[in-house]
Design an enzyme around this catalytic site. Structure first.
Site, short mmCIF file in Angstrom:
data_model
loop_
_atom_site.label_atom_id
_atom_site.label_comp_id
_atom_site.label_asym_id
_atom_site.label_seq_id
_atom_site.Cartn_x
_atom_site.Cartn_y
_atom_site.Cartn_z
N LYS A 1 0.85 -1.20 0.00
CA LYS A 1 0.00 0.00 0.00
C LYS A 1 0.88 1.24 0.00
O LYS A 1 1.90 1.29 0.70
CB LYS A 1 -0.90 -0.04 1.24
CG LYS A 1 -1.92 1.09 1.34
CD LYS A 1 -2.77 0.93 2.60
CE LYS A 1 -3.83 2.00 2.74
NZ LYS A 1 -4.65 1.85 3.97
N SER B 1 -9.69 1.81 3.12
CA SER B 1 -8.86 2.56 2.21
C SER B 1 -7.83 1.73 1.44
O SER B 1 -7.33 2.18 0.42
CB SER B 1 -8.10 3.64 2.99
OG SER B 1 -7.21 3.05 3.91
N SER C 1 -9.68 -0.52 7.34
CA SER C 1 -9.13 -0.43 5.98
C SER C 1 -8.44 -1.67 5.44
O SER C 1 -8.09 -1.71 4.27
CB SER C 1 -8.16 0.73 5.90
OG SER C 1 -8.87 1.92 5.71
N1 GLN Z 1 -12.85 4.09 6.40
C1 GLN Z 1 -12.30 4.57 7.62
C2 GLN Z 1 -11.92 6.03 7.48
O1 GLN Z 1 -12.27 6.58 6.52
C3 GLN Z 1 -11.13 3.72 8.01
C4 GLN Z 1 -9.93 4.03 7.24
C5 GLN Z 1 -8.75 3.21 7.66
O2 GLN Z 1 -8.88 2.20 8.32
N2 GLN Z 1 -7.60 3.68 7.26
O3 GLN Z 1 -11.31 6.60 8.31
#
Ligand code: GLN
Length: 483
Positions: free
Chosen positions: A78, A153, A177
């Site tokens: 990532k 994400s 995420s």
């Molecule tokens: N979807 C969540 C957010 O927008 C989690 C994102 C993540 O785990 N990096 O913060």
């Protein structure tokens, strides 16, 4: 079967005996990427020549024959985890052109284990989002339906593993995420306990919640990768100095008598009934294997999203202050230094990142700090205590990973609150600092559904044991998208 379609443990046998070389495996994965990534758009950056050179070096070194855990296995990373010599943009314009001068702790571990570090995967900008639509470089597509999002994400990492464009990948999980995109793409995603995997070299979003973890094609591979990346690191003050077991040792162990908790707050009105049916069927399959199903309660669940969006944004507003046009990446020159900060951040950050910085700055500001930030921390403690109480009654907790299957691109991007609710089942685990995994447990309208298995802090072995037991009675994890 083509080499790119194999798992780490399947490839390992072939690599260790010399039946195939690291170059052959890497070439097969690169061919697959060339064939499908123009549709999936999982990679932000890839250097085929460099990947092959890494593979050749591994072949020459005899690392595979010497039994190195990942020798010759191509892994995608990532775009938020530093790999020396590769770009690290966090899918943000503010880091366009930035090349990492150093390896993250996990990157170093992967190199030492002989992995081929293939390239950078797409994500929501600074890991803020649930769909990859917040990437500055375009949206990744779900390999099961190219009109849909892969989750986020870490959507790029999930999509490339599901589409066989990498044997495995790393992502980060702050509020879901890793698990949510794994669920939406039909692969396995593990969020380790806070403190088990070093965050050194992970670009910080919310430091008290962030953890790095693996995306894999099955549970065995998740255990293999966790073996490589877990362990104490003095460079991360929250890294816990404790012995790391061999996570593969528990795989295949009987789950008879193990107690699986079903939290009543996680089966809610408003969730997709067919998703719920898949998860309930998965729990029934585990019961058939001898697990005992018990009802548990996590009474503060309803506050989790609100608490998360105060704490995560507060921490993000502080962490992202470093992107000022002086030290990293983009610089938009202004009249003086303050003007330069403003112009750089104004043009460099996308709308969701700006929204989070503003929300976080507000929650931390004088006069509101006690009402929002301090109160959120208190409720966070209550959420953690909910889990402590629940884990007295059960060994692991089973829930849906996401309340729904992959949605269409554009369906929620205009409504941040709707998007925030995508993480309703994953966020509490980060707030409590516990571990969790998502494993494929069926399909609804042709799209993958994930079963989430949550464990107490440092209960990765139990989580992996139950997840593997589930794989042994179903074949969902073997399904692959046809693209
Ligand atoms: N979807 C969540 C957010 O927008 C989690 C994102 C993540 O785990 N990096 O913060």
């Amino acid at each position: 079967m083509s080499l790119h379609a194999l798992t780490i443990h399947e490839l390992r046998r072939k690599l260790h005996t010399g039946e195939v070389s690291a170059r052959q495996v890497t070439q097969s994965v690169l061919d697959r990427i060339a064939a499908v990534d123009s549709k999936v758009k999982g990679y932000l950056w890839l250097n085929a020549a460099d990947a092959l050179a890494q593979a050749d070096a591994i072949d020459r070194s005899g690392a595979a024959r010497n039994g190195k855990a990942l020798a010759g296995v191509p892994v995608a990373i990532k775009d938020v985890i530093n790999v020396a010599g590769q770009p690290c943009t966090c899918a943000s314009k503010i880091l366009q052109g930035y090349v990492s001068p150093y390896d993250a702790f996990v990157t170093k571990r992967l190199r030492e284990a002989g992995a081929v570090l293939l390239g950078r995967t797409n994500m929501d900008e600074f890991a803020m989002g649930s769909s990859t639509e917040n990437s500055s470089w375009g949206t990744t597509r779900n390999p099961w339906d190219l009109e849909r999002i892969p989750g986020g994400s870490s959507g790029g990492s999930a999509a490339v593993v599901a589409a066989d464009e990498a044997i495995a990948a790393l992502g980060s999980d702050t509020g879901g995420s890793i698990r949510q995109p794994a669920s939406l793409c039909g692969c396995v995603g593990l969020k380790p306990t806070y403190g088990l995997v070093s965050r050194f070299g992970l670009v910080a979003f919310a430091s008290s919640l962030d953890q790095i973890g693996p995306f894999t094609k099955d549970v065995t591979d998740a255990a293999i990768l966790l073996n490589v990346i877990a362990g104490h690191d003095a460079q991360d003050s929250t890294s816990v100095p404790r012995a790391v077991p061999d996570y593969t040792a528990v795989l295949g162990k009987d789950i008879k008598g193990l107690r699986i908790g079903l939290p009543k707050e996680y089966f809610i009105p408003g969730m997709d009934r067919e998703v719920e049916a898949c998860v309930r069927a998965a729990v029934a399959a585990l019961a058939k294997r001898g697990a005992e199903i018990v009802e548990v309660s996590l009474p503060h669940t309803e506050y989790a999203v609100a608490v998360y969006y105060l704490i995560a944004t507060a921490e993000a507003s502080a962490n992202l202050a470093r992107f000022d046009g002086v030290r990293y990446g983009l610089r938009v020159r202004g009249e003086d230094v303050i003007d330069t900060y403003g112009k750089t951040r104004g043009q460099g950050f996308g709308p969701e990142v700006k929204r989070r910085i503003m929300l976080g700055t507000y929650a931390l500001s004088a006069g509101y700090y006690d009402a929002y930030y301090v109160r959120a921390q208190k409720v966070r403690t209550l959420i953690r205590r909910d889990f402590e109480a629940a884990f007295k009654k059960c060994d692991v907790i089973a829930t849906p990973t996401s309340p729904e299957v992959a949605f269409k691109a554009g369906e929620k991007s205009g409504d941040p609150l709707k998007m925030y609710l995508s993480d309703i089942f994953t966020i509490s685990c980060n707030l409590a600092g516990n571990c969790g995994i998502s494993v494929p447990c069926g399909f609804v309208r042709g799209l993958p559904v994930g079963l989430q298995i949550l464990g107490d802090a440092f209960a990765e072995e139990k989580v992996l044991q139950v997840a593997r037991a589930y794989e042994q009675v179903t074949n969902w994890y073997k399904e692959r998208p046809r693209i």
